[in-house]
Design a protein around this motif. Structure first.
Motif, PDB file in Angstrom:
ATOM      1  N   MET A 122       0.831  -1.202   0.000  1.00  0.00           N
ATOM      2  CA  MET A 122       0.000   0.000   0.000  1.00  0.00           C
ATOM      3  C   MET A 122       0.865   1.251   0.000  1.00  0.00           C
ATOM      4  O   MET A 122       1.827   1.362   0.736  1.00  0.00           O
ATOM      5  N   ASP A 147      -3.681  -4.935   8.145  1.00  0.00           N
ATOM      6  CA  ASP A 147      -4.215  -5.175   6.801  1.00  0.00           C
ATOM      7  C   ASP A 147      -4.380  -6.659   6.488  1.00  0.00           C
ATOM      8  O   ASP A 147      -5.127  -7.023   5.585  1.00  0.00           O
ATOM      9  N   PHE A 150      -8.281  -8.115   7.058  1.00  0.00           N
ATOM     10  CA  PHE A 150      -9.510  -7.674   6.397  1.00  0.00           C
ATOM     11  C   PHE A 150     -10.423  -8.875   6.152  1.00  0.00           C
ATOM     12  O   PHE A 150      -9.961  -9.968   5.801  1.00  0.00           O
ATOM     13  N   ASP A 167     -13.008   0.987   5.429  1.00  0.00           N
ATOM     14  CA  ASP A 167     -12.178   1.730   6.385  1.00  0.00           C
ATOM     15  C   ASP A 167     -12.815   1.854   7.762  1.00  0.00           C
ATOM     16  O   ASP A 167     -12.747   2.909   8.412  1.00  0.00           O
ATOM     17  N   ARG A 244      -2.596   7.130  -3.036  1.00  0.00           N
ATOM     18  CA  ARG A 244      -3.716   6.197  -3.100  1.00  0.00           C
ATOM     19  C   ARG A 244      -4.073   5.895  -4.552  1.00  0.00           C
ATOM     20  O   ARG A 244      -4.362   4.772  -4.917  1.00  0.00           O
TER      21      ARG A 244
HETATM   22  N1  LIG Z   1      -8.484  -6.305   1.461  1.00  0.00           N
HETATM   23  C1  LIG Z   1      -7.712  -5.246   1.527  1.00  0.00           C
HETATM   24  O1  LIG Z   1      -6.589  -5.356   1.964  1.00  0.00           O
HETATM   25  C2  LIG Z   1      -8.230  -3.912   1.087  1.00  0.00           C
HETATM   26  C3  LIG Z   1      -9.211  -3.866   0.136  1.00  0.00           C
HETATM   27  C4  LIG Z   1      -9.688  -2.629  -0.245  1.00  0.00           C
HETATM   28  C5  LIG Z   1      -9.190  -1.494   0.346  1.00  0.00           C
HETATM   29  N2  LIG Z   1      -8.232  -1.572   1.268  1.00  0.00           N
HETATM   30  C6  LIG Z   1      -7.751  -0.333   1.891  1.00  0.00           C
HETATM   31  O2  LIG Z   1      -6.636  -0.543   2.719  1.00  0.00           O
HETATM   32  C7  LIG Z   1      -6.523   0.605   3.519  1.00  0.00           C
HETATM   33  C8  LIG Z   1      -5.830   0.283   4.815  1.00  0.00           C
HETATM   34  O3  LIG Z   1      -4.507  -0.077   4.593  1.00  0.00           O
HETATM   35  C9  LIG Z   1      -7.926   1.129   3.714  1.00  0.00           C
HETATM   36  O4  LIG Z   1      -7.962   2.496   3.367  1.00  0.00           O
HETATM   37  C10 LIG Z   1      -8.771   0.297   2.774  1.00  0.00           C
HETATM   38  O5  LIG Z   1      -9.664   1.088   2.014  1.00  0.00           O
HETATM   39  C11 LIG Z   1      -7.737  -2.754   1.642  1.00  0.00           C
END
Ligand SMILES: NC(=O)c1ccc[n+]([C@@H]2O[C@H](CO)[C@@H](O)[C@H]2O)c1
Ligand SMILES: Nc1ncnc2c1ncn2[C@@H]1O[C@H](COP(=O)(O)OP(=O)(O)OP(=O)(O)O)[C@@H](O)[C@H]1O
Length: 311
Positions: A122, A147, A150, A167, A244
């Motif tokens: 990320m 992370d 999730f 989030d 991002r």
């Molecule tokens: N499954 C994931 O790891 C995933 C999927 C979609 C979005 N995110 C983003 O990761 C960030 C945290 O590190 C957040 O802002 C999520 O939106 C993660």
């Protein structure tokens, strides 16, 4: 939007009492418990608040692995409160035992974050970068990354705009994350071994350090209260949006997701965090990786030394 506030201090906040900026302040409480095999673990919790400028001349180096540091300065600054934030928490336990001297050479491979190429990780505030570098510098440390917890995409709530609600704490298996942390707390040596990380022990005593890395770790009370040190890496809105935008998530961000969901949600999460937790060290994520690492490493090693000296 941009930030000009200093790297190593709490960010300014209109509604934060000025007393919160006053001087370096350590507060602590300890509890002890006996773990198996005569091992004594001591858990110390403390917070750090700072005003300006704090000079850190050096870090004790009575152990060969502690590196002396250049003087560092921290000072508060004014500025709008528009920063993306990323958090790194550090927890340690002290183990009093007799061990043989060894060395830790294995890089951390946990939760899939270290072994991915950089461009697939990320690209936001720099907490993974910081955590990985910190881990490599601190013997007997390991990382648990939020992370990795999730929930499956199929169970993530969707709002009326079609934006996935990633989030929020509900999107995470916090119970599983806590179990993992609990297994480290019970026996950090075995935990490291289970991650194929060798322990390095000095004769007499050793400190194990757990680096907890994630974007919502302080918003989860049971996890937040376990931290000994709390750091929050900030980057401005525009940098965050740019980083991002260069990322490909699974699933990918929809058009408008950042402004329609990620940023407003971040502001809410941050407000909630600040309402709950006051002893966070805010770091300017625009500073160089090296400067940030030097500061945090120095800060953590000082506290570890202090912890060891208390016994
Ligand atoms: N499954 C994931 O790891 C995933 C999927 C979609 C979005 N995110 C983003 O990761 C960030 C945290 O590190 C957040 O802002 C999520 O939106 C993660
Ligand atoms: N201090 C820094 N200065 C400039 N670039 C940085 C800094 N720290 C990290 N980066 C870069 O920013 C990108 C994102 O860093 P990193 O993956 O550590 O962020 P992150 O906060 O862990 O993001 P996420 O939680 O979304 O995974 C990487 O390309 C990294 O090399």
């Amino acid at each position: 939007m941009s930030t000009n506030h200093s790297p190593f201090c709490e960010a300014p906040r209109a509604n934060r009492p000025s007393a919160h900026f006053a001087s370096l302040h350590l507060m602590g409480h300890c509890c002890c418990f006996i773990a198996p095999k005569q091992r004594v673990q001591r858990i110390t919790a403390f917070g750090l608040r700072c005003k300006s400028p704090i000079r850190i001349d050096h870090v004790m180096h009575n152990s060969s692995r502690m590196h002396s540091q250049q003087p560092l300065f921290a000072c508060p600054a004014e500025g709008p409160y528009h920063h993306a934030g990323y958090v790194v928490g550090v927890r340690w336990s002290q183990v009093l035992t007799k061990c043989t001297v060894g060395c830790q050479t294995d890089p951390l491979v946990i939760n899939g974050c270290w072994d991915l190429p950089e461009e697939q990780r990320m690209t936001n505030g720099g907490k993974s970068t910081m955590s990985s570098s910190l881990h490599l510098r601190i013997p007997n440390s390991c990382i648990i990354a939020q992370d990795a917890f999730f929930k499956d995409d199929s169970v993530i709530a969707v709002d009326s705009n079609g934006f996935k609600q990633y989030d929020v704490l509900d999107a995470l298996h916090m119970d599983r994350m806590m179990s993992k942390i609990e297994s480290w707390r019970k026996d950090p040596g075995s935990f490291l071994a289970s991650q194929s990380l060798r322990t390095q022990c000095s004769v007499g005593e050793e400190v194990f350090v757990l680096i907890v890395e994630g974007f919502l770790i302080f918003n989860y009370g049971p996890l937040n209260e376990l931290m000994d040190k709390r750091y929050f890496l900030e980057i401005p809105y525009d940098v965050c949006k740019e980083r991002r935008g260069s990322r490909v998530y699974t699933p990918p961000d929809l058009p408008g997701y950042f402004d329609g969901y990620v940023w407003p949600r971040y502001l809410k999460n941050r407000q909630e965090m600040e309402d709950m937790v006051s002893d966070i060290v805010f770091l300017d994520g625009l500073k160089s990786k090296e400067d940030l690492l030097d500061y945090v490493y120095g800060d953590v090693t000082m506290e570890i030394q202090s912890l060891m000296g208390k016994d």
